[in-house]
Design a protein around this motif. Structure first.
Motif: not given
Length: 210
Positions: A25-29, A87-94, A107-121
């Motif tokens: 929601g935050i890091a991606r959308f 996710a936090v760092i890439t959001t603040l970094g923008m 945005r690339f590393f934000s995408g990586l974090s999205s995969a961790s939240g959706m799949l790994i968790s």
């Protein structure tokens, strides 16, 4: 009356839900909802905005491929928690740059974090549920993706006309940092003591739990 196991059960499900609110929601959308402000105030063109969105999806795909190759629970746990921080760092970094190339990296590393939240968790939560005799209920977990989109949309609506584009990124980054705390703390470290002799219920979900 709730038992300690019931409370832990709710916390584990809550950690996944909050993790998705942060990483999806935050890091991606939030990028989608804050894009108009970046275009009008930071000079981001339509073409550049499209490129940044594409880079984010590339990051997610790379994260999904990485998640598919990892079987060790401790490694998954480490990557999930790294994803929360990312996710936090890439959001603040923008908010801290207006360089298009640095935005692309974020945005690339934000995408990586999205995969961790959706799949790994999801794998970590599934593992905990099965090991503690609960049904493999991931509906609450995946509801976090929809709730995250709602959160990002409401945040943008409340900030429009009050904060500039940098302040908006900082605000959602602060919200994300607060969400990251329970998302981190409520998910127990994985128990790998029975990994070599998994129960039948665990073996049914080998792709998630090993």
């Amino acid at each position: 009356m709730q038992t300690s196991d019931d409370r832990q059960h709710l916390k584990v499900l809550g950690s996944g839900l909050l993790g998705l609110i942060l990483t999806i929601g935050i890091a991606r959308f939030c990028y989608t909802t804050l894009l108009p402000a970046m275009q009008s105030e930071a000079g981001l063109s339509d073409l550049a905005g499209g490129y940044l969105a594409t880079i984010n999806y590339i990051g997610y795909m790379c994260g999904a491929l990485l998640a598919a190759t990892i079987g060790n629970l401790k490694t998954k746990d480490m990557l999930y928690r790294a994803g929360l921080i990312t996710a936090v760092i890439t959001t603040l970094g923008m908010a801290l740059t207006d360089n298009i190339w640095l935005w692309g990296v974020l945005r690339f590393f934000s995408g990586l974090s999205s995969a961790s939240g959706m799949l790994i968790s999801a794998g970590l939560i599934m593992n905990w549920l099965l090991r503690h005799g609960h049904r493999p209920e991931l509906g609450i977990h995946y509801a976090g993706a929809g709730l995250g989109i709602i959160v990002s949309g409401l945040a943008a609506e409340l900030m429009i006309g009050h904060l500039d584009w940098r302040e908006q990124w900082l605000a959602v980054g602060l919200i994300g940092s607060l969400i990251a705390i329970p998302a981190w703390r409520w998910l127990p470290r994985p128990d790998t003591s029975h990994q070599s002799g998994a129960k039948p219920g665990i073996q049914q979900w080998k792709g998630f739990s090993t």
